[in-house]
Design an enzyme around this catalytic site. Structure first.
Site, PDB file in Angstrom:
ATOM      1  N   ASP A  75     -54.190  67.195  26.263  1.00 22.46           N
ATOM      2  CA  ASP A  75     -54.566  66.002  25.515  1.00 22.46           C
ATOM      3  C   ASP A  75     -55.801  66.238  24.651  1.00 22.46           C
ATOM      4  O   ASP A  75     -55.935  65.637  23.577  1.00 22.46           O
ATOM      5  CB  ASP A  75     -54.810  64.834  26.476  1.00 22.46           C
ATOM      6  N   GLY A  76     -56.710  67.098  25.101  1.00 18.43           N
ATOM      7  CA  GLY A  76     -57.894  67.395  24.301  1.00 18.43           C
ATOM      8  C   GLY A  76     -57.533  68.028  22.971  1.00 18.43           C
ATOM      9  O   GLY A  76     -58.114  67.706  21.923  1.00 18.43           O
ATOM     10  N   ASN A 149     -58.379  57.040  21.915  1.00 18.09           N
ATOM     11  CA  ASN A 149     -58.376  56.646  23.322  1.00 18.09           C
ATOM     12  C   ASN A 149     -59.438  55.606  23.645  1.00 18.09           C
ATOM     13  O   ASN A 149     -59.134  54.513  24.091  1.00 18.09           O
ATOM     14  CB  ASN A 149     -58.570  57.865  24.227  1.00 18.09           C
ATOM     15  N   ALA A 191     -56.441  57.063  30.240  1.00 17.18           N
ATOM     16  CA  ALA A 191     -57.461  58.112  30.166  1.00 17.18           C
ATOM     17  C   ALA A 191     -58.726  57.651  30.890  1.00 17.18           C
ATOM     18  O   ALA A 191     -58.677  57.307  32.067  1.00 17.18           O
ATOM     19  CB  ALA A 191     -57.718  58.461  28.693  1.00 17.18           C
ATOM     20  N   TYR A 192     -59.868  57.613  30.203  1.00 16.78           N
ATOM     21  CA  TYR A 192     -61.137  57.243  30.836  1.00 16.78           C
ATOM     22  C   TYR A 192     -61.056  55.827  31.407  1.00 16.78           C
ATOM     23  O   TYR A 192     -61.579  55.541  32.495  1.00 16.78           O
ATOM     24  CB  TYR A 192     -62.258  57.344  29.797  1.00 16.78           C
ATOM     25  N   PHE A 194     -58.588  54.365  32.773  1.00 19.27           N
ATOM     26  CA  PHE A 194     -57.911  54.441  34.073  1.00 19.27           C
ATOM     27  C   PHE A 194     -58.875  54.923  35.155  1.00 19.27           C
ATOM     28  O   PHE A 194     -58.934  54.358  36.249  1.00 19.27           O
ATOM     29  CB  PHE A 194     -56.715  55.380  33.947  1.00 19.27           C
TER      30      PHE A 194
END
Length: 310
Positions: A75-76, A149, A191-192, A194
């Site tokens: 994902d990065g 995101n 992401a973060y 979550f």
């Protein structure tokens, strides 16, 4: 092959990984063999080392005239690719070589079917909401950036809490002593957001999310608001230390006491290419390896021959 003349594919890879270099090289050779042009970033072209590829003159123009960008990594890497493609509206197709890879559409062992889908244009593009992020100091705009995101306001020093006041649509909501605040999109909800305890939001839902991180407050719940809302976080003047703004874990802005961060929907979405129309529920089950043993939905009952009332 003649029908493919003029078609161009951008390839972006995590070239620090041997498996990404190998799979990207195999993909490039196959696509070139079908008569399509392949473009790579200049530094990545050295590592992938495929004869006949184009080298982008600059990162800003790398996606120009490309019908799709295929990304090999986690994902990065896909978030890095979004920086390159967003302004051009080029859809991103992620081939996961990382861990969960929630943004990716294919796994590394699907490369042959991915090649076929790209060559035969068997994919659909969907738009994902992004964030417009602005930083003010003494009412003066000092920085603008964006996020796919999340935009997270965090404390800069581990030993100190960050004192903030949060605001929705011009009205103050609450003051928190916390480790930070995450403002996320539905795409970033896994992401973060979550990890911070926020809700998972289906990607076709248009909404903005705000989630406090380790807040010392009675009212510190995740919030889901309208996509037309404006979220604001003010770093209180009384903070002894500074904060920092992170966007997608890639772009940062220092936040001294008194800084104000405003987050709203950005006019420019990111386009993601999809090979499959599987429900988002199935993606959650697969990516998080969720236990569903024992489920007896209608389709499963029919498959087993039990009928609807079994």
């Amino acid at each position: 092959m003649r029908d493919n003349e003029g078609r161009r594919v951008l390839v972006i890879a995590h070239t620090g990984r041997a498996d990404a270099r190998e799979v990207a090289s195999r993909f490039c050779k196959a696509v070139i063999g079908h008569g399509l042009a392949v473009r790579l970033l200049a530094d990545e072209a050295v590592d992938v080392d495929v004869p006949g590829v184009e080298r982008a003159g600059s990162v800003d123009d790398a996606a120009a005239d490309c019908e799709i960008a295929v990304v090999f990594g986690g994902d990065g890497t896909l978030l890095r690719a979004a920086e390159i493609t967003r302004e051009h509206g080029t859809p991103l197709l992620g081939v996961n070589l990382g861990h969960v890879g929630f943004l990716a559409e294919a796994e590394h062992d699907d490369v042959e079917s991915t090649i076929s889908a790209v060559v035969n244009r068997r994919y659909a593009a969907e738009e994902r909401l992004t964030l417009d992020v602005r930083v003010f100091r003494d009412k003066e705009l000092v920085a603008t950036t964006w996020a796919l995101n999340e935009a997270s306001v965090e404390k800069a020093a581990r030993e100190r809490m960050l004192e903030v006041v949060v605001e929705i649509d011009g009205r103050p909501l609450s003051r928190w002593g916390c480790d930070g605040v995450v403002c996320a999109t539905p795409t970033g909800s896994t992401a973060y957001n979550f990890s911070a305890g926020g809700p998972i939001v289906w990607p076709d839902v248009e909404a903005l999310l705000m989630v406090p991180i380790s807040a010392h407050a009675l009212f510190a719940r995740p919030l889901v608001v309208s996509p037309t809302s404006v979220l604001a976080v003010e770093v209180l003047e009384r903070n002894e230390g500074a904060g920092v703004l992170w966007c997608d874990g890639r772009r940062t802005v220092e936040l001294p006491p008194g800084a104000r961060i405003e987050v709203r929907r950005h006019r420019q979405p990111v386009r993601l290419a999809r090979l499959h129309q599987a429900p988002f529920t199935d993606r959650l089950v697969a990516k998080f390896d969720l236990p569903v043993t024992g489920w007896r939905g209608a389709a499963e009952r029919r498959r087993r021959g039990g009928g609807l009332d079994a």
